[in-house]
Design an enzyme around this catalytic site. Structure first.
Site, PDB file in Angstrom:
ATOM      1  N   LYS A  60      -3.670   5.562  -3.325  1.00  0.00           N
ATOM      2  CA  LYS A  60      -4.587   6.586  -3.171  1.00  0.00           C
ATOM      3  C   LYS A  60      -4.849   7.784  -4.012  1.00  0.00           C
ATOM      4  O   LYS A  60      -4.120   7.899  -4.774  1.00  0.00           O
ATOM      5  CB  LYS A  60      -4.475   6.706  -1.532  1.00  0.00           C
ATOM      6  CG  LYS A  60      -4.122   5.676  -0.722  1.00  0.00           C
ATOM      7  CD  LYS A  60      -4.133   6.061   0.808  1.00  0.00           C
ATOM      8  CE  LYS A  60      -3.529   4.899   1.612  1.00  0.00           C
ATOM      9  NZ  LYS A  60      -2.320   4.258   1.357  1.00  0.00           N
ATOM     10  N   ASP A 118       0.807  -1.270   0.034  1.00  0.00           N
ATOM     11  CA  ASP A 118      -0.112   0.106  -0.043  1.00  0.00           C
ATOM     12  C   ASP A 118       0.975   1.236  -0.056  1.00  0.00           C
ATOM     13  O   ASP A 118       1.828   1.337   0.983  1.00  0.00           O
ATOM     14  CB  ASP A 118      -0.714   0.008   1.173  1.00  0.00           C
ATOM     15  CG  ASP A 118      -1.705   1.321   1.459  1.00  0.00           C
ATOM     16  OD1 ASP A 118      -2.780   1.545   0.639  1.00  0.00           O
ATOM     17  OD2 ASP A 118      -1.546   2.260   2.115  1.00  0.00           O
ATOM     18  N   TYR A 130       2.650   9.976   0.307  1.00  0.00           N
ATOM     19  CA  TYR A 130       3.858   9.393   1.148  1.00  0.00           C
ATOM     20  C   TYR A 130       5.114   9.861   0.553  1.00  0.00           C
ATOM     21  O   TYR A 130       5.613   9.344  -0.579  1.00  0.00           O
ATOM     22  CB  TYR A 130       3.635   7.809   1.109  1.00  0.00           C
ATOM     23  CG  TYR A 130       2.699   7.364   1.925  1.00  0.00           C
ATOM     24  CD1 TYR A 130       1.785   8.078   2.593  1.00  0.00           C
ATOM     25  CD2 TYR A 130       2.220   5.966   1.622  1.00  0.00           C
ATOM     26  CE1 TYR A 130       0.649   7.589   3.442  1.00  0.00           C
ATOM     27  CE2 TYR A 130       1.143   5.398   2.360  1.00  0.00           C
ATOM     28  CZ  TYR A 130       0.449   6.366   3.183  1.00  0.00           C
ATOM     29  OH  TYR A 130      -0.781   5.823   4.000  1.00  0.00           O
TER      30      TYR A 130
END
Length: 346
Positions: A86, A55, A60
């Site tokens: 995401k 993930d 990030y």
């Protein structure tokens, strides 16, 4: 690749994920910089351990995590891993970015800034930008990142309406076209997950904490609703920000929900630790294994910041915990009576 790690299905999809997943925040330089070499060693250790769920997110490291995870996974057959990223933030080039400082919690050299966008166009742009950064042809799981009141506060209604009126159509189209296999949210609260179940079909929710050895309020409303909806849980933060990994008998201030733990939590963990010593059970092993007993939980994603931590975590996952340990927690009121517990040797 190692064999034998249990796999669970995501919702009503055909996707099966390893019960231990890899969260990509650490390789996005969360709080501190790590080298490309260390990032790749960590990811390769996860692959060798049999982890198949990876993930990541544009957030990030402002794209750094996606690039590093893509570099590691790209050489593998697509059927050997499940890739999750995401949407909800769009990255834009920022020539003035202070890349030598921590930005949004990440010590990243990536010269980008991020802004929230839950619209149809924003989600589509985010999805296709991620494909380019990761360097793959398809993303398996697409999660809407940080929707909800905890993140957006007074702007919650604006972004929620933006998603309802526009953004949901985007993720649903991507799923219907086969460009993603599952859609969901990646959030820190259950309330927003319950809200979105009323506007469409979601396959999974990546939830940080909220169902752990310390807190089981989700059993009364959220998890039954997930079961009825057909949605799985990917559980981040099984250690509740660290207190269930370190315990309270430490020289460091135990952390809970990213802050010093309140006294009531410290006392509760102390009682759990006493029972752990009685049965020679590692606290972190109990915290890691407990959520997986619930049928809605498909995978847990603790922080895996190095190859050594990957090895340590897989050992914790395999530790045998006697049934009497869980029974004793129940007897002392330290687990909700409704909470399912792991089967010994299962």
């Amino acid at each position: 690749m190692a064999k034998g790690m249990t796999k669970n299905t995501i919702g009503q999809t055909a996707l099966a994920v390893s019960e231990l997943g890899f969260g990509g925040a650490s390789v996005g330089n969360l709080y501190k910089a790590i080298s490309d070499e260390q990032a790749q060693q960590t990811i390769q250790a996860a692959i060798a351990a049999g982890i198949t769920l990876f993930d990541t997110a544009p957030h990030y490291g402002l794209g750094l995590s996606e690039r590093r995870i893509g570099d590691a996974l790209r050489a593998l057959p697509a059927q050997d891993y499940v890739l999750s990223t995401k949407v909800g933030r769009v990255l834009t080039a920022d020539p003035t970015a202070k890349v030598d400082e921590i930005r949004y919690g990440f010590a990243t050299p990536m010269p980008f800034d991020a802004h929230y966008d839950y619209s149809y166009d924003g989600i589509m742009r985010s999805y296709f930008d991620s494909l380019q950064r990761i360097g793959v042809a398809k993303i398996d799981v697409l999660l809407v990142h940080d929707l909800g009141a905890i993140t957006h506060k007074e702007q919650d209604a604006f972004y929620y309406e933006q998603f309802c009126q526009s953004g949901y159509k985007a993720i649903d189209e991507l799923r219907q076209q086969g460009l993603v296999s599952a859609v969901g949210l990646g959030v820190n609260e259950t309330a927003i997950c319950e809200r979105v179940m009323e506007i469409g079909q979601f396959d999974c929710f990546l939830l940080a904490g909220r169902y752990s050895l310390l807190e089981q309020e989700a059993l009364t409303s959220f998890l039954p609703k997930c079961a009825a909806h057909g949605a799985s849980i990917i559980l981040g933060g099984p250690y509740n920000s660290g207190i269930l990994a370190t315990g309270v008998n430490t020289s460091h201030t135990p952390l809970y929900n990213y802050a010093p733990a309140p006294e009531a939590i410290v006392q509760r963990v102390a009682k759990i630790e006493t029972i752990c010593r009685q049965f020679e059970v590692t606290l972190a092993a109990a915290a890691l294994q407990f959520p997986l007993a619930h049928p809605c939980v498909a995978s847990v994603i603790p922080g895996l910041g190095s190859a050594a931590i990957v090895a340590q975590t897989t050992t914790l996952l395999e530790q045998t915990i006697p049934a009497e340990f869980w029974q004793t927690l129940h007897q002392h009121g330290l687990l909700d009576p409704l909470a399912p517990v792991p089967m010994e040797g299962g």
